[in-house]
Design an enzyme around this catalytic site. Structure first.
Site, PDB file in Angstrom:
ATOM      1  CE  LYS A 193      -3.700  -2.206   2.593  1.00 52.70           C
ATOM      2  NZ  LYS A 193      -2.923  -3.305   3.236  1.00 52.70           N
ATOM      3  CD  GLU A 242       4.548 -19.991  -0.167  1.00 47.21           C
ATOM      4  OE1 GLU A 242       4.249 -18.904  -0.699  1.00 47.21           O
ATOM      5  OE2 GLU A 242       5.688 -20.263   0.227  1.00 47.21           O
ATOM      6  CB  ALA A 292      13.325 -20.830   6.397  1.00 50.84           C
ATOM      7  CD  GLU A 299      21.021 -20.467   1.922  1.00 49.37           C
ATOM      8  OE1 GLU A 299      20.213 -21.371   1.586  1.00 49.37           O
ATOM      9  OE2 GLU A 299      22.252 -20.595   1.864  1.00 49.37           O
ATOM     10  CE  LYS A 315      10.452 -24.232   0.122  1.00 45.58           C
ATOM     11  NZ  LYS A 315       9.676 -24.677   1.287  1.00 45.58           N
ATOM     12  CG  LEU A 367      17.535 -25.026   7.597  1.00 43.49           C
ATOM     13  CD1 LEU A 367      16.982 -26.381   7.123  1.00 43.49           C
ATOM     14  CD2 LEU A 367      18.325 -25.204   8.882  1.00 43.49           C
ATOM     15  N   GLY A 371       9.075 -20.354   9.223  1.00 45.68           N
ATOM     16  CA  GLY A 371       8.919 -19.447  10.366  1.00 45.68           C
ATOM     17  C   GLY A 371       9.560 -18.106  10.056  1.00 45.68           C
ATOM     18  CG  ASP A 408       6.684 -23.993  -1.338  1.00 42.20           C
ATOM     19  OD1 ASP A 408       7.035 -22.954  -1.938  1.00 42.20           O
ATOM     20  OD2 ASP A 408       7.122 -24.307  -0.213  1.00 42.20           O
TER      21      ASP A 408
END
Ligand code: ADP
Ligand code: ASP
Ligand code: MG
Length: 814
Positions: free
Chosen positions: A508, A667, A611, A606, A682, A613, A796, A678
């Site tokens: 926004k 997601e 996430a 990365e 990856k 890792l 997370g 997903d």
């Protein structure tokens, strides 16, 4: 004899003049003293403006003259006791009447010669010097006012008159030999030709007046009092962290001023250098500061480079042609032609192939140069020996200056690699054989950035400033901001990195602050920001043209991924949490990777896999050290792990998925996770990073989701899953009966990739995976039987933000 010159801002108003008077009173008894002053700051411009207005037939000039008069009358009233004012006020009025007479004439004729401009400009210094002379007298500092026009004799080259030193020195010597005064007040900038017609010495020329007097009288010192505490390592208006240079040599000072360090007017150095008279640049506003001492050597400076300068408004002329090689005389004719047109050459380069000569001149003369050169080389152009003159405008020069560059190899390497890393294209390069100056011609819009980049490279050993633009400040983005804030001091102390967020946006609003957004109050600031418009956001990043810029994409937006190319094009690194670009068609992904390499910046993602890792980083390290990936097996969906770890047939499958969504592990559309798409993205990214040219269509997906669940809205999806509860229960029971667990596994081997739900034995590496853990097994040439295992929380906001953070640091440290 000591000569003190005070510049326009030092005499801009009564308050400043009082400061100056205090300085003079303090040092006048040391020796005989000459004080040279400029016009009250801004007066010269105002005078030009008035007379130009008049010459355009615009009678507004009268208003403008009134303002000038008012300002000087006010100064007199503020400075001088009432009883002594009248003679000074009438002097001001008399000069102002003269100004008006001239402007009236110009208005009628609508014609303005250089001679008249000079006459007009001279009034500024004539006024200021007489007012200040009266002020000094009023505080008991008796002084002799000298009209510089009686002593400094020049040719009749109005606006840039050249001093005739033979006559001038004699006149000055004669005058001072007979004068009994010990304090002299002289207007800077003004002189007269041999016929007594008023001339001026070029804008900024009061410095030069002072130097002429100092040299003629063998003064012990020339002090230039100005509004900064000395000559600085760069123009302080361009570089916030510019530092005072305690000492420079005459030659360095000359190079710096020629290349734009306005603090000393370039011709000033020559006369005093000849006589070995030291020049001290000091601040009227902080007289206690040491300032800059300009002398024969620059012993006190540590580095090889003393300063960075720039000149704007440059045009580059290139004379090219195969007919030039080996034939003497082309450059002579080129320079002769320019000299005949009174065009000053600022920079010259010639390629050793002799195919082209390139010169830098002031932008305003480019058209005249083109016409003159094309005429002079008319025959060669017609016979095809040379091309018509090529003119490029809109350029600038940046220069690195230092006496000690000669004994320090690598300065030019450092200079050009710093410019290159920041995407600054160099059009021409020049280094004199004195090795005191390396100059580069660049686009005008890159000047500020270039001067800052070079300043950082040569002077800011303390820290590197990194400018971060952040899109997406939701869950992950706001955690990232918190981490940036928390680590701020650590990064500065340990990595010498100073990361500031100069732009941020959500879907926004967007917000910019060149000095860095206050991270304590970003939510409110952003709320009050301007409306988000991605195109404007990118344009702003590009036009701000900051050095060491990084763009971080913490959105899941396709539109944002589409702008990566235009960001990398500008040599700005990208850190993406967004997976769309890396999992887009291979050509697009490859293009971005190539572009980043070509522009010497980073494209890091990365957090696209696992996430925070270190999966992609590890993979890259393996490849860099010569290893080869033979197989990858991985559980890459934190969502699916959560779902299968929690589903035991008691709560419905749909309810468990719902819970995962509510806890932020999916997601925005959970079907991206449930369908396996997903995970496909990856494993594809990992395969691509291993060197495989793989597309989504090449990956086999053994989905466990019934077709009926995958259409319609997210709500429909939950309803459909409830209806299919038996199907999910069946899968679960079957695995349970066999004593196995369900994991959604991705695999890449022999150029092929597949994903699907698998029953996992208790002995397998995947069996003990809890919560939202991910695990990746790399089988390589070196890790043959026992794979390299990376395992840990794979979803997370906190860990994802930390992964983005690590990428930002990586990108910042190139
Ligand atoms: P004055 O009116 O005293 O002659 P100028 O305006 O001509 O002063 O010159 C002083 C100004 O020069 C400073 O205020 C500063 O903004 C500018 N400047 C540009 N480059 C430099 C530099 N390298 N070091 C110091 N000042 C610089
Ligand atoms: N007043 C003149 C100018 O503004 C000369 C000077 O200030 O040095 O250019
Ligand atoms: Mg000046």
């Amino acid at each position: 004899m000591q000569v003190l010159k005070f510049g326009g801002s030092s005499v801009s108003n009564a308050e400043n003049i009082n400061k100056m008077v205090a300085i003079i009173k303090n040092i006048k008894d040391k020796d005989k003293t000459i004080v040279v002053v400029s016009a009250l700051g801004g007066t010269t411009d105002a005078l030009i403006n008035s007379v130009v207005t008049a010459s355009n037939g615009d009678d507004n000039y009268k208003e403008k003259l009134k303002e000038i008069e008012h300002r000087h009358l006010e100064a007199v009233k503020d400075l001088i006791p009432v009883a002594q004012q009248s003679s000074v006020l009438s002097m001001v009025k008399k000069i102002c009447n003269e100004m008006e007479d001239i402007c009236n004439g110009v208005f009628l004729l609508q014609e303005l010669s250089s001679r008249t401009r000079d006459r007009m400009m001279s009034f500024g210094e004539l006024l200021s010097s007489q007012i200040i002379s009266a002020k000094l007298r009023s505080v008991g500092a008796e002084n002799e006012w000298i009209d510089a026009r009686r002593l400094i004799v020049t040719n009749s080259n109005f606006e840039h008159a050249v001093v005739d030193f033979e006559i001038t020195n004699e006149k000055i010597a004669d005058h001072f030999a007979t004068s009994t005064s010990s304090l002299f007040m002289i207007p800077g900038f003004v002189a007269a030709d041999t016929n007594g017609i008023t001339t001026t010495l070029g804008r900024g020329g009061s410095d030069y007046t002072a130097s002429v007097f100092a040299a003629a009288l063998n003064a012990s010192i020339l002090e230039i009092w100005t509004d900064v505490s000395g000559m600085m390592t760069a123009d302080p208006r361009l570089v916030g962290t510019a530092k005072i240079i305690p000492q420079v040599s005459y030659k360095e000072a000359m190079e710096l001023s020629h290349f734009g360090a306005k603090v000393v007017y370039p011709p000033t150095i020559q006369p005093v250098m000849k006589k070995n008279i030291p020049v001290w640049v000091k601040s009227t506003f902080s007289p206690g500061d040491y300032g800059t001492l300009i002398e024969n050597s620059s012993v006190k400076n540590a580095g090889s480079v003393s300063g960075i300068s720039s000149i704007n408004k440059i045009a580059l002329l290139s004379l090219e042609g195969s007919g030039m090689a080996g034939i003497p005389g082309f450059s002579k004719r080129l320079f002769e032609t320019l000299a005949n047109e009174q065009i000053n050459v600022i920079l010259i380069t010639q390629s050793s192939s002799e195919h082209s000569i390139c010169v830098g001149i002031e932008d305003g003369y480019a058209d005249a140069a083109k016409a003159a050169v094309d005429t002079a080389f008319n025959y060669e152009i017609e016979t095809g020996k040379v091309e018509p003159l090529i003119v490029e405008k809109g350029l600038a020069i940046v220069a690195v200056v230092g006496d000690k560059m000669k004994s320090h190899p690598g300065t030019s390497g450092k200079m050009f690699s710093a410019l290159g890393k920041n995407g600054i294209n160099v059009r021409a390069i020049s280094q004199g054989s004195s090795e005191r100056n390396i100059s580069a011609v660049i686009a005008a819009q890159d000047v500020k950035k270039a001067v800052n980049v070079l300043h950082e490279e040569f002077f800011e050993t303390t820290y590197k400033q990194v400018n971060l633009f952040l899109t997406g400040v939701g869950n992950v983005g706001s955690k990232l901001i918190a981490q940036l804030q928390q680590q701020h001091d650590y990064l500065e102390e340990n990595l010498r990195l100073y990361i500031r967020v100069v732009g941020m946006a959500n879907s926004k609003k967007m917000l910019f602050n060149d000095k860095g957004i206050d991270l304590n109050s970003w939510p409110e600031l952003l709320k009050n920001g301007e409306e988000m418009n991605l195109e404007n956001f990118v344009r702003t990043i590009q036009t701000k043209n900051f050095r060491n810029s990084i763009f971080a994409d913490v959105t899941a937006s396709e539109q944002v991924a589409e702008i990566y190319e235009s960001i990398l094009e500008k040599s700005i690194s990208i850190v993406a949490c967004n997976k769309i670009a890396a999992s887009s068609p291979y050509v697009f992904y490859q293009n971005l990777k190539n572009l980043a390499r070509e522009k010497n910046v980073h494209f890091l993602f990365e957090t696209n896999v696992g996430a925070g890792l270190p999966v992609i980083g590890t993979l890259n390290d393996l490849l860099l050290s010569g290893d080869k990936i033979t197989k990858i097996e991985a559980v890459l969906s934190g969502t699916l792990n959560f779902v299968f770890n929690n589903y035991n047939g008691k709560k419905s499958f749909a309810q468990v998925v719902k819970q995962a969504q509510e806890e932020g592990f999916t997601e925005p559309d959970p079907r991206l996770d449930l369908s396996g798409k997903d995970v496909m993205r990856k494993i594809m990214i990992l395969a691509r990073e291993s060197g495989e040219n793989l597309e989504m269509d090449d990956i086999t997906n053994h989905t466990f989701m019934p077709e009926s669940c995958m259409t319609g809205s997210v709500q429909d999806f939950y309803a459909a899953m409830e209806k299919e509860e038996d199907h999910f229960k069946g899968i679960y029971e079957e695995a349970k009966k066999a004593g196995k667990k369900l994991k959604f596994v991705a695999k890449y081997e022999n150029g092929k990739a597949q994903v699907g739900l698998q029953q996992i034995d208790p002995e397998h590496d995947f069996y003990h995976l809890y919560g939202k853990d991910n695990v990746v097994l790399f089988y390589t040439k070196r890790y043959i039987d026992q794979p390299l295992v990376i395992k840990g929380a794979g979803a997370g906001a906190e860990v994802t933000a930390s992964g983005v953070f690590a990428d930002i640091i990586r990108a910042a440290r190139i």
